[in-house]
Design an enzyme around this catalytic site. Structure first.
Site, PDB file in Angstrom:
ATOM      1  N   HIS A 139      55.026  55.302  38.993  1.00  0.00           N
ATOM      2  CA  HIS A 139      55.298  53.860  38.875  1.00  0.00           C
ATOM      3  C   HIS A 139      54.320  53.313  37.837  1.00  0.00           C
ATOM      4  CE1 HIS A 139      56.220  49.734  40.196  1.00  0.00           C
ATOM      5  NE2 HIS A 139      54.938  49.521  39.931  1.00  0.00           N
ATOM      6  N   CYS A 146      52.452  42.596  39.619  1.00  0.00           N
ATOM      7  CA  CYS A 146      51.581  43.194  40.614  1.00  0.00           C
ATOM      8  C   CYS A 146      50.739  42.093  41.267  1.00  0.00           C
ATOM      9  CB  CYS A 146      50.667  44.232  39.961  1.00  0.00           C
ATOM     10  SG  CYS A 146      49.555  45.021  41.140  1.00  0.00           S
ATOM     11  N   ASN A 194      57.183  45.729  35.199  1.00  0.00           N
ATOM     12  CA  ASN A 194      57.317  47.157  35.394  1.00  0.00           C
ATOM     13  C   ASN A 194      57.986  47.809  34.191  1.00  0.00           C
ATOM     14  OD1 ASN A 194      56.356  47.339  38.191  1.00  0.00           O
ATOM     15  ND2 ASN A 194      58.092  46.025  38.608  1.00  0.00           N
TER      16      ASN A 194
END
Length: 94
Positions: A2, A35, A44
């Site tokens: 990720h 985040c 992302n």
């Protein structure tokens, strides 16, 4: 894996992970997300950018990139902001 694309390194990090045998990479359409723990973190890894890279590497995903871009443009319009995806911007002229 990720990755956030805060410093424009998400694709490079993904490529390094692929070379190490990673077969699952998390991404989000249009690069949506952030985040809550790192306020300076940007979105992302954009799924469009990931699919473009995987296609270029000859890795078949079964994802229709044109439909994905269309959906990401729609989402960005609803959110009132441009898509952070480099592929979306390149393919739509934004």
């Amino acid at each position: 894996m990720h990755f956030h694309d805060t410093y424009g390194q998400a694709l490079a990090n993904t490529l390094a992970a692929l070379h190490r045998g990673v077969t699952t990479v998390d991404s989000s359409a249009g690069g949506l997300g952030g985040c809550p723990y790192a306020q300076s973190a940007t979105g992302n890894l954009a799924t469009e950018d990931l699919i473009w890279q995987l296609d270029g590497l000859g890795i078949q995903t079964g994802v229709d990139l044109a439909k994905l871009v269309e959906t990401s443009v729609w989402m960005a319009e609803r959110l009132g902001r441009p898509s952070p995806s480099r592929v979306v911007r390149a393919l739509t002229g934004d």
